[in-house]
Design a protein around this motif. Structure first.
Motif, mmCIF file in Angstrom:
data_model
loop_
_atom_site.group_PDB
_atom_site.id
_atom_site.type_symbol
_atom_site.label_atom_id
_atom_site.label_comp_id
_atom_site.label_asym_id
_atom_site.label_seq_id
_atom_site.Cartn_x
_atom_site.Cartn_y
_atom_site.Cartn_z
ATOM 1 N N SER A 1 0.821 -1.211 0.000
ATOM 2 C CA SER A 1 0.000 0.000 0.000
ATOM 3 C C SER A 1 0.853 1.259 0.000
ATOM 4 O O SER A 1 0.440 2.294 -0.558
ATOM 5 C CB SER A 1 -0.939 -0.006 1.205
ATOM 6 O OG SER A 1 -0.214 -0.119 2.420
ATOM 7 N N ASN B 1 0.374 4.423 -2.599
ATOM 8 C CA ASN B 1 0.002 5.718 -2.026
ATOM 9 C C ASN B 1 1.085 6.776 -2.179
ATOM 10 O O ASN B 1 0.884 7.932 -1.780
ATOM 11 C CB ASN B 1 -0.323 5.552 -0.535
ATOM 12 C CG ASN B 1 -1.564 4.716 -0.300
ATOM 13 O OD1 ASN B 1 -2.460 4.669 -1.140
ATOM 14 N ND2 ASN B 1 -1.617 4.036 0.843
ATOM 15 N N VAL C 1 -5.105 0.051 -7.245
ATOM 16 C CA VAL C 1 -5.113 -1.409 -7.178
ATOM 17 C C VAL C 1 -5.829 -1.935 -8.421
ATOM 18 O O VAL C 1 -6.965 -1.519 -8.710
ATOM 19 C CB VAL C 1 -5.827 -1.884 -5.900
ATOM 20 C CG1 VAL C 1 -5.938 -3.401 -5.880
ATOM 21 C CG2 VAL C 1 -5.080 -1.389 -4.668
ATOM 22 N N LYS D 1 2.513 -1.603 5.893
ATOM 23 C CA LYS D 1 2.597 -1.159 4.491
ATOM 24 C C LYS D 1 1.917 -2.135 3.545
ATOM 25 O O LYS D 1 2.249 -2.208 2.369
ATOM 26 C CB LYS D 1 4.062 -0.998 4.080
ATOM 27 C CG LYS D 1 4.851 -0.005 4.936
ATOM 28 C CD LYS D 1 6.319 0.030 4.553
ATOM 29 C CE LYS D 1 7.084 1.014 5.413
ATOM 30 N NZ LYS D 1 8.531 1.042 5.078
ATOM 31 N N GLY E 1 -1.645 -3.800 1.895
ATOM 32 C CA GLY E 1 -3.073 -3.685 1.617
ATOM 33 C C GLY E 1 -3.599 -4.978 1.022
ATOM 34 O O GLY E 1 -2.830 -5.783 0.476
#
Length: 421
Positions: free
Chosen positions: A134, A138, A156, A282, A284
């Motif tokens: 993630s 980001n 994603v 970190k 997702g």
């Protein structure tokens, strides 16, 4: 009492080797000993070897073990061969806490035979999920660079085409960084499941309603070629993945050199464990990408591990007590907190579990679109054919079409011998 003395108040459990299982069964064995005084001796075996011993070699008929952690792929064969004890009488007389409503129906079906006999309690759930870094997605600089290159936002990926774009973007071999990772070791586990996910997510099926192989047709060719191309054409998966099973790939992802993978949700847990991971906080998770076009769909696998009792056990009543106690809300939560995946709804919805492992908020969503391998005793033999097929293609021993056609012929013979077609 003679049986108790002969077995020195000890149950013997056998499981697949996995650090999460070793940790959770350790907690549960200590808890059980505090309740009953009985020790639980634990043995952990490589997955292929576990099947060869307990199912194919019928070691479950001997008195070598009292508890067997068995994946649902093997259950139809194990049930047909009489390798596991039906638990119905135990469940009626002394059910686990909250049985059966405390579990999703998707966690109760695959261990239930056509006659209603139940051969184990779900211990560890997948499901396979999309797992990604993630922090990379980001990062504003990464977002800007991706948009300049592709003309659409870095997000994603929803589709496999987008997946390839993102994987190529994050692949930087000079930095030791790759965009994606697969578990392609030919253990008949993830290498087959990778193909099934690719097949199903494009709208394909293994066989027709009248048991004729379908997986070698155009959708199957597209699915298998995709896996080959990730390694050999796009170069977004390191070639070391050919030697990685699901555990090794999950551990590798946790070291921070991979942007994305689809794998068992438990490896998102591994990536959140400070003693095993360099990317804590970190990570997702989400749904697995879908194929292009109207047939495309987000799909995962409904495959899980059940704790059952081998037919040869001489301590069946005490073994059931271990199954029952391990299925409690507290012990199921312990499975999750140790890095496995608990199977109770209470665990999936638990605030502490979700805080430690945020992917749990997605598990029930993923379970809305799942499929399972063929629920027939012959499936393990079919699985071996599929494993060889994928391995031949990934290692470029033959073309994708050749690998698929040979496998389809072998699967047809297996089904024909069993009078399916």
């Amino acid at each position: 009492m003679d049986t108790v003395k002969a077995n020195h108040h000890k149950l013997k459990l056998i499981s697949r080797e996995f650090a999460g299982f070793e940790a959770s069964f350790g907690v549960q064995a200590n808890y059980f000993k505090s309740l009953t005084g009985w020790e639980v001796e634990r043995e952990f075996e490589e997955i292929h070897r576990l099947y060869d011993r307990m199912v194919s070699g019928k070691e479950a008929l001997s008195d070598s073990h009292d508890l067997f952690l068995c994946v649902t792929d093997w259950l139809p064969e194990a049930i047909q061969q009489g390798l596991l004890v039906p638990l119905n009488e135990y469940l009626l007389a002394d059910p686990p806490e909250g049985w059966p409503e405390a579990w999703s129906s998707s966690m109760r079906g695959l261990q239930t035979d056509k006659d209603g006999s139940i051969y184990g309690i779900a211990y560890h759930d997948g499901p396979e999920m999309f797992i990604y870094r993630s922090d990379l997605f980001n990062d504003s600089m990464e977002q800007e660079a991706f948009y300049k290159k592709h003309g659409y936002p870095l997000e994603v990926p929803e589709t496999w085409n987008q997946f390839v774009d993102v994987a190529r973007f994050f692949t930087r071999p000079e930095e030791g960084m790759y965009g994606a990772l697969t578990a392609s070791y030919p253990d008949g586990h993830n290498n087959v499941y990778d193909f099934l996910i690719q097949l199903w997510s494009r709208g394909g099926e293994l066989v027709s309603d009248n048991w004729q192989p379908l997986f070698h047709q155009s959708i199957g060719q597209e699915a298998l070629q995709f896996l080959v191309d990730l390694i050999h054409k796009h170069g977004v998966v390191p070639k070391e993945a050919l030697e990685m099973d699901s555990v090794k790939s999950g551990n590798h992802f946790a070291q921070g050199n991979i942007a994305m993978m689809w794998n068992w949700a438990g490896f998102a847990a591994v990536a959140e464990m400070p003693d095993m991971s360099r990317i804590v906080g970190k990570v997702g998770t989400g749904v697995i990408p879908e194929g292009e076009g109207p047939a495309g769909r987000h799909m995962s696998l409904n495959i899980y591990w059940v704790l059952g009792i081998p037919s040869g056990s001489t301590n069946q009543e005490m073994a059931y007590q271990f199954v029952k106690e391990t299925a409690s809300a507290a012990m199921d939560k312990a499975t999750s907190m140790c890095g496995g995946n608990g199977t109770r709804l209470s665990t999936w919805r638990d605030n502490e579990v979700r805080q430690q492992f945020p992917y749990y908020k997605n598990i029930e969503v993923v379970h809305q679109n799942v499929n399972s391998p063929l629920p027939i005793p012959e499936y393990p033999a079919i699985n071996e054919v599929l494993s060889q097929m994928v391995d031949d293609a990934l290692n470029l021993r033959c073309s994708v079409v050749e690998a698929l056609d040979r496998a389809a012929s072998q699967v047809h013979e297996i089904l024909k011998r069993a009078d399916y077609c």
